[in-house]
Design a protein around this motif. Structure first.
Motif, short mmCIF file in Angstrom:
data_model
loop_
_atom_site.label_atom_id
_atom_site.label_comp_id
_atom_site.label_asym_id
_atom_site.label_seq_id
_atom_site.Cartn_x
_atom_site.Cartn_y
_atom_site.Cartn_z
N LYS A 14 27.90 42.23 56.19
CA LYS A 14 28.16 42.40 54.76
C LYS A 14 26.97 41.92 53.94
O LYS A 14 26.55 42.59 52.99
CB LYS A 14 29.43 41.66 54.35
CG LYS A 14 30.70 42.37 54.81
CD LYS A 14 31.93 41.52 54.59
CE LYS A 14 32.38 41.50 53.18
NZ LYS A 14 33.67 40.82 53.00
N GLN A 18 24.54 44.18 51.48
CA GLN A 18 24.32 43.81 50.09
C GLN A 18 22.84 43.68 49.75
O GLN A 18 22.40 44.11 48.69
CB GLN A 18 25.00 42.48 49.78
CG GLN A 18 26.49 42.53 49.69
CD GLN A 18 27.10 41.13 49.54
OE1 GLN A 18 26.45 40.12 49.78
NE2 GLN A 18 28.35 41.09 49.13
N LYS A 51 29.17 51.47 49.90
CA LYS A 51 27.82 51.48 49.34
C LYS A 51 27.06 52.77 49.68
O LYS A 51 26.27 53.25 48.88
CB LYS A 51 27.03 50.27 49.83
CG LYS A 51 25.67 50.13 49.17
CD LYS A 51 25.00 48.82 49.48
CE LYS A 51 23.65 48.74 48.78
NZ LYS A 51 22.97 47.49 49.11
#
Length: 82
Positions: A14, A18, A51
């Protein structure tokens, strides 16, 4: 509460999603049990898809039977190899 190795792995992925530009991401899940691999796969695939809807996860799994079970998951951004 102590985190499992699977939870730690998910958190690392994660953070990578990001912080980095990674529409294609290779993951090695071969050390995880079937249950843990399923958890990691579901969480990371969902997070990555949010994303990068057109992105791809390439996941190495332990063996052919694990690949067979996990390939039944309806995750469009996933490629499984062993």
């Amino acid at each position: 509460m102590k985190q499992t190795e699977a939870q730690k792995f998910v958190n690392r992925i994660k953070r990578k999603i990001q912080m980095c530009d990674c529409p294609r991401l290779d993951l090695n899940l071969s050390t995880f049990s079937l249950i843990d691999a399923a958890k990691v796969l579901t969480m990371t695939s969902t997070y990555h898809f949010n994303k990068y809807p057109k992105g791809k996860l390439k996941c190495q799994v332990r063996d052919a039977s694990t690949k067979t079970v996990l390939s039944n998951f309806n995750l469009k951004n996933l490629e499984l190899v062993y």
